[in-house]
Design a protein around this motif. Structure first.
Motif, mmCIF file in Angstrom:
data_model
loop_
_atom_site.group_PDB
_atom_site.id
_atom_site.type_symbol
_atom_site.label_atom_id
_atom_site.label_comp_id
_atom_site.label_asym_id
_atom_site.label_seq_id
_atom_site.Cartn_x
_atom_site.Cartn_y
_atom_site.Cartn_z
ATOM 1 N N UNK A 106 1.049 -1.006 0.084
ATOM 2 C CA UNK A 106 -0.181 0.383 -0.115
ATOM 3 C C UNK A 106 1.063 0.902 0.365
ATOM 4 N N UNK A 107 2.228 1.079 0.070
ATOM 5 C CA UNK A 107 3.186 2.290 -0.560
ATOM 6 C C UNK A 107 2.669 2.638 -1.536
ATOM 7 N N UNK A 108 1.841 2.783 -2.687
ATOM 8 C CA UNK A 108 2.021 2.997 -3.631
ATOM 9 C C UNK A 108 0.310 1.883 -4.471
ATOM 10 N N UNK A 109 -0.151 3.022 -5.113
ATOM 11 C CA UNK A 109 -1.832 2.701 -6.102
ATOM 12 C C UNK A 109 -1.105 3.335 -7.715
ATOM 13 N N UNK A 110 0.161 3.580 -7.502
ATOM 14 C CA UNK A 110 -0.039 3.675 -9.113
ATOM 15 C C UNK A 110 0.449 5.213 -9.312
ATOM 16 N N UNK A 111 0.371 6.032 -10.348
ATOM 17 C CA UNK A 111 -0.241 7.311 -11.135
ATOM 18 C C UNK A 111 -1.124 8.026 -10.589
ATOM 19 N N UNK A 112 -1.714 8.207 -10.394
ATOM 20 C CA UNK A 112 -3.706 9.137 -10.354
ATOM 21 C C UNK A 112 -4.405 7.717 -10.640
ATOM 22 N N UNK A 113 -5.280 7.854 -11.264
ATOM 23 C CA UNK A 113 -6.265 6.759 -11.465
ATOM 24 C C UNK A 113 -5.843 5.887 -12.985
ATOM 25 N N UNK A 114 -4.630 6.198 -13.027
ATOM 26 C CA UNK A 114 -3.822 5.715 -14.479
ATOM 27 C C UNK A 114 -4.055 4.498 -14.675
ATOM 28 N N UNK A 115 -3.986 3.618 -13.670
ATOM 29 C CA UNK A 115 -3.532 1.491 -12.931
ATOM 30 C C UNK A 115 -2.055 1.819 -14.049
ATOM 31 N N UNK A 116 -0.964 3.082 -13.774
ATOM 32 C CA UNK A 116 -0.062 2.294 -14.050
ATOM 33 C C UNK A 116 0.929 3.450 -12.781
ATOM 34 N N UNK A 117 2.237 2.536 -13.420
ATOM 35 C CA UNK A 117 3.076 3.134 -12.505
ATOM 36 C C UNK A 117 4.041 3.861 -12.291
ATOM 37 N N UNK A 118 4.179 3.755 -14.278
ATOM 38 C CA UNK A 118 5.129 4.848 -14.826
ATOM 39 C C UNK A 118 6.355 5.160 -14.448
ATOM 40 N N UNK A 119 7.155 3.608 -15.033
ATOM 41 C CA UNK A 119 8.519 4.232 -13.778
ATOM 42 C C UNK A 119 9.593 5.122 -14.216
ATOM 43 N N UNK A 120 9.572 5.685 -15.722
ATOM 44 C CA UNK A 120 10.672 6.779 -16.764
ATOM 45 C C UNK A 120 10.112 7.826 -15.798
ATOM 46 N N UNK A 121 9.130 8.559 -14.900
ATOM 47 C CA UNK A 121 8.741 9.480 -14.122
ATOM 48 C C UNK A 121 9.163 9.708 -13.184
ATOM 49 N N UNK A 122 9.403 11.382 -13.117
ATOM 50 C CA UNK A 122 10.646 12.358 -11.837
ATOM 51 C C UNK A 122 9.622 11.950 -10.598
ATOM 52 N N UNK A 123 10.283 11.585 -9.385
ATOM 53 C CA UNK A 123 9.747 11.181 -8.500
ATOM 54 C C UNK A 123 9.687 12.850 -8.061
#
Length: 186
Positions: A14-31
Motif C-alpha cells: 500500500x505504499x503506492x497504487x500507481x499514478x493517479x487513476x491511470x492504473x500505471x506505475x510510470x517507472x520512467x517519470x521523475x519522482x
C-alpha cells in the motif's frame, strides 16, 4: 525489469497504487517531492501528527498534506533551502533522495568513505551518501565511481531504493517499518 519486485512490494504494502487513476506505475517519470513524502510516510505506516507543516505551497487536504506534516514533525524535511516552501511538484534529485532516506533512519554517522568522485565531502548529502553506500542501498551509477547527485530520481529507481532500504536491517538505527518485504527478518 530490475524494479519489478520492488514495485510489486510497494503495491502489495500500500505504499503506492500507481499514478493517479491511470492504473500505471510510470517507472520512467521523475519522482516529485510530494510523491517522495507520500512514499516515506506510507513506508512508515502513515503515522499521524497534529502539527502544521507551515508550507504555504502545500494545500490543506492535498494527497500529500498529511505526509508532509509528518515529515516536517519528524525532522525529515525543513523545506527547500531558505525558501519556506516545500515545492511539492519539483523533481527529487539523487542528493535529496539520499538526504530524505538518511533522515528517515535518524541520520546515523558512517566513518567509511563512499568513493564517489562527484560527491564532495563538504556537500550537505555527503554523510547520507556514505550511509547509502555502507548499507548497500546504492552502488552508484552503472558501475562507475559516480553517484550523480544532481540527476533526477525516477519512480523505478525510487522503488528500488525503498525496497533495498526496507530489506536492509543494518540500515535502521531505529525501529524499522512494519512494511518490510516478506523474505526479510529482523
Amino acid at each position: 525489469a530490475y524494479f519489478d519486485a520492488a514495485v510489486r512490494w510497494l503495491k502489495a504494502e500500500g505504499i503506492t497504487s500507481g499514478v493517479g487513476s491511470t492504473g500505471l506505475f510510470k517507472p520512467n517519470d521523475a519522482v516529485t517531492r510530494a510523491q517522495m513524502a507520500t512514499f516515506l510516510w506510507r513506508l512508515m505506516g502513515s503515522p499521524s501528527t497534529s502539527k502544521a507543516h507551515g508550507f504555504p505551497d502545500v494545500p490543506r487536504g492535498a494527497y500529500y498534506d498529511e505526509a508532509v506534516r509528518w515529515l516536517k514533525a519528524a525532522g525529515i524535511t525543513g523545506g527547500v533551502g531558505d525558501t519556506g516552501l516545500f515545492k511539492p511538484n519539483d523533481p527529487v534529485t539523487r542528493a535529496q533522495m539520499a538526504a530524505f532516506l538518511h533522515r528517515l533512519v535518524s541520520s546515523p554517522s558512517v566513518g567509511a568513505g563512499h568513493g564517489f568522485a562527484d560527491v564532495p565531502s563538504s556537500a550537505y548529502y555527503d554523510m547520507a551518501v556514505r550511509w547509502l553506500k555502507a548499507t548497500g542501498i546504492t552502488t552508484g551509477v552503472g558501475g562507475t565511481n559516480r553517484f550523480a547527485p544532481n540527476d533526477v530520481v525516477n519512480r523505478a529507481q525510487m522503488a528500488a531504493f525503498l525496497h533495498r532500504l526496507a530489506s536492509t536491517p543494518s540500515a535502521w538505527s531505529k525501529v524499522p517499518p512494519s512494511k518490510i518485504p516478506p523474505t526479510v527478518t529482523f
